[in-house]
Design a protein around this motif. Structure first.
Motif, PDB file in Angstrom:
ATOM      1  N   PRO A  93       2.661  -2.291   3.892  1.00 13.56           N
ATOM      2  CA  PRO A  93       2.844  -0.896   3.476  1.00 13.56           C
ATOM      3  C   PRO A  93       4.226  -0.729   2.843  1.00 13.56           C
ATOM      4  O   PRO A  93       5.196  -1.329   3.298  1.00 13.56           O
ATOM      5  CB  PRO A  93       2.722  -0.123   4.790  1.00 13.56           C
ATOM      6  N   SER A 126       0.842  -1.198   0.000  1.00 11.75           N
ATOM      7  CA  SER A 126       0.000   0.000   0.000  1.00 11.75           C
ATOM      8  C   SER A 126       0.874   1.244   0.000  1.00 11.75           C
ATOM      9  O   SER A 126       2.005   1.228   0.487  1.00 11.75           O
ATOM     10  CB  SER A 126      -0.917   0.011   1.233  1.00 11.75           C
ATOM     11  N   VAL A 179       4.168   5.958   2.857  1.00 11.47           N
ATOM     12  CA  VAL A 179       3.057   5.589   3.728  1.00 11.47           C
ATOM     13  C   VAL A 179       3.042   6.511   4.942  1.00 11.47           C
ATOM     14  O   VAL A 179       4.096   6.868   5.465  1.00 11.47           O
ATOM     15  CB  VAL A 179       3.206   4.119   4.190  1.00 11.47           C
TER      16      VAL A 179
END
Length: 464
Positions: free
Chosen positions: A207, A159, A213
């Motif tokens: 992440p 992510s 992030v």
């Protein structure tokens, strides 16, 4: 009961602690597990298949602890051939914005195929680019493809939530909100995660990095992962640019920052780990936090050389990894092993990385990182994952005083003769089973050209 018998293996490297390589032994496989190892085995029932191992050295299937499969479509691009990490990322984000389900599927097929051909039977994949113009179910495509190809798979749901407008590196249209990220993590865990021994699919939450992030997402992900009992993975200490970013933006060194947000422990491993201090290495060992060593990528990008001998000496869990195929630019695991053998002998000392340590990184080290102890060794009851390489080739002429180490010191990373995953033959006589490699090559190049051309039209910048 599915069964396979491998007869008269020339050299069997079990990676069982304290056990020397075995010679002239049979390996009986039943229901995806090792049922027996010994000379001239006599199974009670006739096996479904019998392979001749008399010309092969066999290892536990290799374990790849960090990858970006989608990057197989952006290899060898002139614009970023000589770029360091941050510039390399900025250049390639523009192409990765063009990802779609077909690109994800074909790139996964290419990367997994290369891994299987180099003896790798278990792999992770760190997927973190989710363009707003594309569906979010990219990991579903990867998982379906891995199932079809028979690879033991630990996909890591990556992510990015810190875009350019928020002080991060990636474009805003490839980052997601924390709510969307965690919602998809929940969906993937519920649908695919199998925590049982011998699992073929386990979800990891990942992440991307401290510079892509937000602090809040890192902390929330750690809490959520532990609630769901899944592992955590991210990039860390890859470059000095990253260290400078953390000090200037966050006021902490990278490891201090990750410790602050709950990212240390036996369920955590980092990719790269080049710039840990001596004191930080001791902290990694004390917390049982793992490191994925990516030697070729680190050399390709000029990032540096991880202190792997020192990490291993301190008791840190370390595995080996090919990293993304746009910073390697290959998914050959055996090539990675050959480079790992050599790179640590420069400056550190010729005795710093014996071949036995490379084999440990590639097998039991990776198994420890992923929390899957049933892989990484060949013994009765373990997973029937094997990497087998022919020794009767000119590459290994004169090398038979130590056949267990010959593929590390000799040859140009030849293809596996056989790769077996969960008792099923996935590579046979150096060819992927059930895959038309020429057609896959053509298809991958068509998709890659489409992505590059689209990026160039939007930017009016050539990547050629």
């Amino acid at each position: 009961m599915a069964s396979l018998l491998i007869r008269n293996v020339h050299t069997l490297v079990t990676m069982v602690e304290g056990e020397k390589p075995l010679h002239g032994v049979d390996v009986l496989i039943e229901d995806g597990k090792i049922a027996a190892i010994g000379a001239q085995l006599k199974p009670e029932t006739q096996p479904e298949r019998v392979l001749d191992g008399s010309r092969c050295v066999a290892y536990p299937g290799f374990v790849n602890t960090h990858h970006h499969l989608y990057q197989t479509l952006t290899r060898n691009i002139p614009k970023v051939q000589n770029a360091k990490l941050f510039d390399w990322l900025l250049g390639l984000y523009e192409v990765w914005r063009e990802l779609d389900p077909e690109a994800v599927e074909v790139s996964t097929r290419v990367g997994l195929g290369e891994l299987l051909l180099s003896g790798c039977t278990t792999t992770t994949d760190h997927f973190y680019v989710f363009p707003k113009s594309a569906p979010t179910e990219f990991l579903d495509v990867e998982i379906d493809t891995a199932r079809e190809m028979g690879v033991r798979f630990h996909p890591t749901r990556g992510s990015m939530s810190r875009g350019k407008s928020n002080g991060g590196l990636p474009p805003d249209d490839v980052v997601q909100t924390p709510d969307a990220i965690l919602k998809d993590c929940e969906r993937l865990i519920a649908k695919y995660h199998d925590p049982e021994p011998f699992s073929m699919c386990r979800i990891v939450l990942a992440p991307c990095s401290p510079f892509s992030v937000t602090t809040e997402l890192l902390a929330e992900t750690a809490v959520y992962a532990r609630q769901k009992k899944v592992f955590l993975h991210t990039h860390l200490c890859e470059t000095m640019d990253e260290e400078d970013f953390c000090l200037q933006t966050l006021g902490l060194r990278p490891l201090d920052y990750m410790e602050k947000v709950g990212w240390v422990g036996p369920d955590v491993w980092y990719a790269h780990g080049i710039y840990f201090s001596d004191e930080e290495i001791q902290r990694l060992a004390a917390t049982k936090t793992g490191v994925a060593h990516c030697p070729v990528s680190n050399l390709r990008l000029g990032s540096g050389i991880c202190k792997v001998p020192q990490l291993m000496e301190a008791g840190v869990r370390v595995g080996l990894a090919v990293d993304g195929s746009a910073s390697n630019d290959s998914s050959s695991f055996l090539r990675e092993m050959q480079i790992a053998l050599l790179v640590h002998r420069v400056g550190t000392g010729v005795e710093a990385m014996p071949p036995q340590n490379v084999l440990k990184l590639a097998t039991v080290g990776g198994a420890s990182i992923l929390g899957q102890p049933e892989i990484g060794q060949l013994k009765v009851g373990s997973a029937a994952d094997l990497a087998m390489f022919r020794l009767d080739r000119i590459d290994f002429a004169g090398a038979m005083t130590d056949p267990a180490s010959a593929p590390l010191f000799c040859g140009a990373a030849p293809r596996a003769e056989y790769t077996v995953v969960a008792g099923r033959v996935r590579v046979e006589k150096g060819q992927l089973v059930g895959v038309d490699e020429e057609a896959l090559f053509e298809r991958a190049n068509r998709v890659a050209e489409r992505m590059l051309s689209s990026a160039e039209r939007k930017l009016q910048v050539s990547y050629r």
